[in-house]
Design a protein around this motif. Sequence first.
Motif, PDB file in Angstrom:
ATOM      1  N   ILE A   1     -22.206 131.386 -43.243  1.00 12.90           N
ATOM      2  CA  ILE A   1     -21.332 130.284 -42.831  1.00 12.90           C
ATOM      3  C   ILE A   1     -19.879 130.577 -43.207  1.00 12.90           C
ATOM      4  O   ILE A   1     -18.959 130.353 -42.404  1.00 12.90           O
ATOM      5  CB  ILE A   1     -21.799 128.960 -43.477  1.00 12.90           C
ATOM      6  CG1 ILE A   1     -23.147 128.527 -42.880  1.00 12.90           C
ATOM      7  CG2 ILE A   1     -20.760 127.857 -43.280  1.00 12.90           C
ATOM      8  CD1 ILE A   1     -23.779 127.368 -43.594  1.00 12.90           C
ATOM      9  N   LEU A   2     -19.656 131.099 -44.416  1.00 10.09           N
ATOM     10  CA  LEU A   2     -18.300 131.451 -44.839  1.00 10.09           C
ATOM     11  C   LEU A   2     -17.690 132.482 -43.895  1.00 10.09           C
ATOM     12  O   LEU A   2     -16.523 132.380 -43.512  1.00 10.09           O
ATOM     13  CB  LEU A   2     -18.323 132.006 -46.264  1.00 10.09           C
ATOM     14  CG  LEU A   2     -18.511 131.016 -47.409  1.00 10.09           C
ATOM     15  CD1 LEU A   2     -18.454 131.750 -48.739  1.00 10.09           C
ATOM     16  CD2 LEU A   2     -17.462 129.919 -47.373  1.00 10.09           C
TER      17      LEU A   2
ATOM     18  N   ILE B   1     -13.539 126.744 -48.852  1.00  5.12           N
ATOM     19  CA  ILE B   1     -14.632 126.120 -48.132  1.00  5.12           C
ATOM     20  C   ILE B   1     -15.558 125.356 -49.076  1.00  5.12           C
ATOM     21  O   ILE B   1     -15.943 124.212 -48.801  1.00  5.12           O
ATOM     22  CB  ILE B   1     -15.446 127.183 -47.360  1.00  5.12           C
ATOM     23  CG1 ILE B   1     -14.557 127.876 -46.332  1.00  5.12           C
ATOM     24  CG2 ILE B   1     -16.641 126.538 -46.684  1.00  5.12           C
ATOM     25  CD1 ILE B   1     -13.994 126.955 -45.292  1.00  5.12           C
ATOM     26  N   LYS B   2     -15.899 125.968 -50.199  1.00  2.00           N
ATOM     27  CA  LYS B   2     -16.811 125.317 -51.140  1.00  2.00           C
ATOM     28  C   LYS B   2     -16.205 124.026 -51.680  1.00  2.00           C
ATOM     29  O   LYS B   2     -16.882 122.988 -51.750  1.00  2.00           O
ATOM     30  CB  LYS B   2     -17.148 126.264 -52.286  1.00  2.00           C
ATOM     31  CG  LYS B   2     -18.211 125.726 -53.231  1.00  2.00           C
ATOM     32  CD  LYS B   2     -18.580 126.754 -54.284  1.00  2.00           C
ATOM     33  CE  LYS B   2     -19.677 126.223 -55.204  1.00  2.00           C
ATOM     34  NZ  LYS B   2     -20.049 127.233 -56.234  1.00  2.00           N
ATOM     35  N   LYS B   3     -14.934 124.087 -52.046  1.00  2.00           N
ATOM     36  CA  LYS B   3     -14.279 122.897 -52.577  1.00  2.00           C
ATOM     37  C   LYS B   3     -14.170 121.822 -51.501  1.00  2.00           C
ATOM     38  O   LYS B   3     -14.398 120.639 -51.773  1.00  2.00           O
ATOM     39  CB  LYS B   3     -12.891 123.253 -53.100  1.00  2.00           C
ATOM     40  CG  LYS B   3     -12.162 122.062 -53.706  1.00  2.00           C
ATOM     41  CD  LYS B   3     -10.803 122.456 -54.242  1.00  2.00           C
ATOM     42  CE  LYS B   3     -10.077 121.233 -54.815  1.00  2.00           C
ATOM     43  NZ  LYS B   3      -8.730 121.574 -55.323  1.00  2.00           N
ATOM     44  N   THR B   4     -13.822 122.233 -50.289  1.00  4.39           N
ATOM     45  CA  THR B   4     -13.721 121.269 -49.184  1.00  4.39           C
ATOM     46  C   THR B   4     -15.062 120.612 -48.911  1.00  4.39           C
ATOM     47  O   THR B   4     -15.146 119.406 -48.662  1.00  4.39           O
ATOM     48  CB  THR B   4     -13.221 121.962 -47.906  1.00  4.39           C
ATOM     49  OG1 THR B   4     -11.957 122.577 -48.153  1.00  4.39           O
ATOM     50  CG2 THR B   4     -13.064 120.957 -46.776  1.00  4.39           C
ATOM     51  N   MET B   5     -16.135 121.398 -48.966  1.00  2.38           N
ATOM     52  CA  MET B   5     -17.477 120.881 -48.717  1.00  2.38           C
ATOM     53  C   MET B   5     -17.867 119.841 -49.774  1.00  2.38           C
ATOM     54  O   MET B   5     -18.365 118.763 -49.453  1.00  2.38           O
ATOM     55  CB  MET B   5     -18.477 122.041 -48.714  1.00  2.38           C
ATOM     56  CG  MET B   5     -19.802 121.745 -48.067  1.00  2.38           C
ATOM     57  SD  MET B   5     -20.854 123.217 -47.948  1.00  2.38           S
ATOM     58  CE  MET B   5     -19.975 124.148 -46.681  1.00  2.38           C
ATOM     59  N   ILE B   6     -17.613 120.177 -51.039  1.00  2.00           N
ATOM     60  CA  ILE B   6     -17.956 119.256 -52.135  1.00  2.00           C
ATOM     61  C   ILE B   6     -17.104 117.990 -52.062  1.00  2.00           C
ATOM     62  O   ILE B   6     -17.611 116.866 -52.205  1.00  2.00           O
ATOM     63  CB  ILE B   6     -17.769 119.954 -53.496  1.00  2.00           C
ATOM     64  CG1 ILE B   6     -18.780 121.098 -53.644  1.00  2.00           C
ATOM     65  CG2 ILE B   6     -17.928 118.948 -54.645  1.00  2.00           C
ATOM     66  CD1 ILE B   6     -18.551 121.964 -54.869  1.00  2.00           C
TER      67      ILE B   6
END
Length: 274
Positions: free
Chosen positions: A156-157, A222-227
């Motif tokens: 996904i990344l 991306i990880k921070k945006t997702m969380i």
Amino acid sequence: MDRLAVLFSLAPVSRGFLAMAISGFSFPICGLMVLRMNLVMMRYMLMHGVILGGALSLAMNLPVVPVSFGVNLLLILAMIFFNKNNTVDFSGGSAASMILSIAFSSLIMHIKDVPAKDTLNLLWGSPFALKNSDVMILASISLLLIVYVILNYRNILALFFNVDVAKSLGINFRLHYFGMVGVIAIIVAVAMKLLGAFLIDALLILPVLAASSFESKKSGGIKKTMILSSGFGLSFAVVGYVIAVLADWPPAATISILAGLVYGIGVLKRRFFA
């Protein structure tokens, strides 16, 4: 507080709250995929697919959810099959599918004497009308989404970042792209009938926009945006639902306005204080 306790002692209200919490936490992850992969047009195609599925189910006296899901699955498969030049741009196919879906819906409603208002009402679900089985369905598709993201996070990344980079890493770009599209199609098609198009948009898109507006340009990822999107979505769904219950307002409108206000604050903050 006493009034709130009395209201939440009612089964429809408590079931709606659980559904909102589940959807608010998980659906923004799906919304991040929609925005990052430029699939907004496809999301509207799925909405029109639900209208066609509703017309078919009412005309043939069949259950709405499986028929609507089947119609949208066929639309997705058709776009994949007819996709030209080995590309993954669904914008043209989505627009054509939207028009054809409405055309066939109109034809079916005319031939079978299906009232248009009955078909269009399928897009306006209510959390108060959910059954226990509906909450279980929402929980199941939310779990499917979370498991998919965990198992395919690296892919996904890469897809979010750049197509050429994904290919250079040996990732089967088309396979994973269409897998992502399939997951989005399942979630949108099923949840739209249960919660309604308006509420789905509020939980899918607005939390992601709000999260992006509050992120700093240096620390974003991306990880921070997702969380952050999931956190905003859960907060909007829970707080908005409680306000709607107490004030006797429509939950979808209340959640949307709350999310819109937070997004507006984030945009102003980013513009004047970043």
